[in-house]
Design an enzyme around this catalytic site. Sequence first.
Site, PDB file in Angstrom:
ATOM      1  N   LYS A  36       0.862  -1.231  -0.142  1.00  9.10           N
ATOM      2  CA  LYS A  36      -0.017   0.105   0.134  1.00  9.10           C
ATOM      3  C   LYS A  36       0.827   1.173  -0.110  1.00  9.10           C
ATOM      4  O   LYS A  36       0.562   2.292  -0.531  1.00  9.10           O
ATOM      5  CB  LYS A  36      -0.896   0.036   1.182  1.00  9.10           C
ATOM      6  CG  LYS A  36      -0.373  -0.011   2.460  1.00  9.10           C
ATOM      7  CD  LYS A  36      -1.470  -0.058   3.575  1.00  9.10           C
ATOM      8  CE  LYS A  36      -0.734   0.160   5.043  1.00  9.10           C
ATOM      9  NZ  LYS A  36      -1.623  -0.613   6.056  1.00  9.10           N
ATOM     10  N   ARG A 131      -8.520  -1.147  16.586  1.00 11.62           N
ATOM     11  CA  ARG A 131      -9.087  -0.687  15.286  1.00 11.62           C
ATOM     12  C   ARG A 131      -9.929  -2.058  14.808  1.00 11.62           C
ATOM     13  O   ARG A 131     -10.966  -2.265  15.488  1.00 11.62           O
ATOM     14  CB  ARG A 131      -7.767  -0.703  14.602  1.00 11.62           C
ATOM     15  CG  ARG A 131      -7.999   0.412  13.165  1.00 11.62           C
ATOM     16  CD  ARG A 131      -6.769   0.432  12.378  1.00 11.62           C
ATOM     17  NE  ARG A 131      -6.177  -0.735  11.613  1.00 11.62           N
ATOM     18  CZ  ARG A 131      -5.221  -0.804  10.718  1.00 11.62           C
ATOM     19  NH1 ARG A 131      -4.587   0.216  10.443  1.00 11.62           N
ATOM     20  NH2 ARG A 131      -5.021  -1.920  10.058  1.00 11.62           N
TER      21      ARG A 131
HETATM   22  C1  LIG Z   1      -0.704  -1.528   6.605  1.00 13.94           C
HETATM   23  C2  LIG Z   1      -1.086  -2.884   7.236  1.00 13.94           C
HETATM   24  C3  LIG Z   1      -0.112  -3.613   7.524  1.00 13.94           C
HETATM   25  C4  LIG Z   1       1.518  -3.508   7.086  1.00 13.94           C
HETATM   26  O1  LIG Z   1       1.984  -2.601   8.064  1.00 13.94           O
HETATM   27  P1  LIG Z   1       3.375  -2.143   8.045  1.00 13.94           P
HETATM   28  O2  LIG Z   1       3.668  -1.369   9.375  1.00 13.94           O
HETATM   29  O3  LIG Z   1       3.691  -1.374   6.798  1.00 13.94           O
HETATM   30  O4  LIG Z   1       4.231  -3.378   7.803  1.00 13.94           O
HETATM   31  C5  LIG Z   1      -0.369  -5.031   7.788  1.00 13.94           C
HETATM   32  N1  LIG Z   1      -1.813  -5.271   8.319  1.00 13.94           N
HETATM   33  C6  LIG Z   1      -2.806  -4.401   7.937  1.00 13.94           C
HETATM   34  C7  LIG Z   1      -4.295  -4.838   8.208  1.00 13.94           C
HETATM   35  C8  LIG Z   1      -2.339  -3.207   7.557  1.00 13.94           C
HETATM   36  O5  LIG Z   1      -3.244  -2.135   7.587  1.00 13.94           O
END
Ligand SMILES: *Cc1c(COP(=O)(O)O)cnc(C)c1O
Length: 366
Positions: A36, A131
């Site tokens: 992302k 969350r």
């Molecule tokens: C963004 C996200 C991740 C990845 O997080 P990082 O800190 O970039 O490794 C993993 N799981 C979910 C549900 C996320 O929203």
Amino acid sequence: MTTPRLEINLSKIHHNARFLVNLLGRRGISVSAVTKAVLGLPIVARQLLAAGVSGLADSRIENIQTMRRAGIEAPMTLIRSPMISQAAEIVRDTDTSLNTELDVISELSKAAQAQGRMHGVLLMIELGDLREGIMPADLEDVVRRTLDFPNIVLKGIGTNLACRCGVVPDAVNMAELSALANAIDATFGPIISIVSGGNSSNLNWILGGADTGRINNLRLGEAMLLGCEPLHRQMIEGLFTDAITLIAEVIESKVKPSQPWGMIAESAFGKATPPADSGSISQSIFALGHMDTDPEGLIPPPGMKILGSSSDHLIVDSGRDRLPIGTEIPFQLNYSALVRAMSSPFVAKIPFSEETALALQLPVSA
Ligand SMILES: *Cc1c(COP(=O)(O)O)cnc(C)c1O
């Protein structure tokens, strides 16, 4: 070359991903690469796959579609709870989604039946960060009902910590996730194949030599792209922290007083903290601002200090050197600065590998 621009060193990203895949592989943990922060840029996604990640994961269906359109056929997971209005697209373009709502799973099931496809579901559990997540007490019931939906395959469970409230993944909450996997298997038979423990903020817990229990997957973005863990923003030993840099250009360079004069009210972005009085300074302005990135998340090269920013300007104390107009300076980014820069139409994205760096006249890693 155009500025501002993100220079994306694919060789360093490959190194980081491979390092983490190997490190976690030794503990029996697979890595889903989270794309992302680079908006699913296909050239980056391919690099991550080449480094051995088990699949790609993104929070936005649009980014997943970008990768699909580029011909990437790897397993694709939607990691934000699906919008019910996008159920059909999600079934068409992803293999698995992370879910917490039976209404959504029901709609995914209908879409999957209509398309003659199977759709994987990972149930997310609330373990304190508040969350997304099913409350642990409700899990058994949600599992039972999920198993009844046609064309839905329950792949496992997962959790996500540290993102909203900063709750740290530790022995206690990770053991709870393992225990929940065991409890479901005890009730329904061995159905939980994936136990996805979290994101980059889980690395401290793993690197501390923890008993990983049933956790056999992590979803990693930041650690692979920026080489640091999000809890304390410490670099992870063995990873590059400069795989992605933001290059900006000087548009004004003057010796100015460090103190403003005139009557002071609010600035463009609210209350400005008055700068410290350090006499006259070499002040440079870069053509870079809130429209391009999160200025708070930038780290300038040694000897320079960011003094302030507005929509289109970044004001820097350049130290002893006066920077000539047109000088290009690389800034390091934190996660917030990276996602904002990637999303900005004003910032060019320039992926390069070390083989192509010379042709592009880009820096090669030390
Ligand atoms: C963004 C996200 C991740 C990845 O997080 P990082 O800190 O970039 O490794 C993993 N799981 C979910 C549900 C996320 O929203």
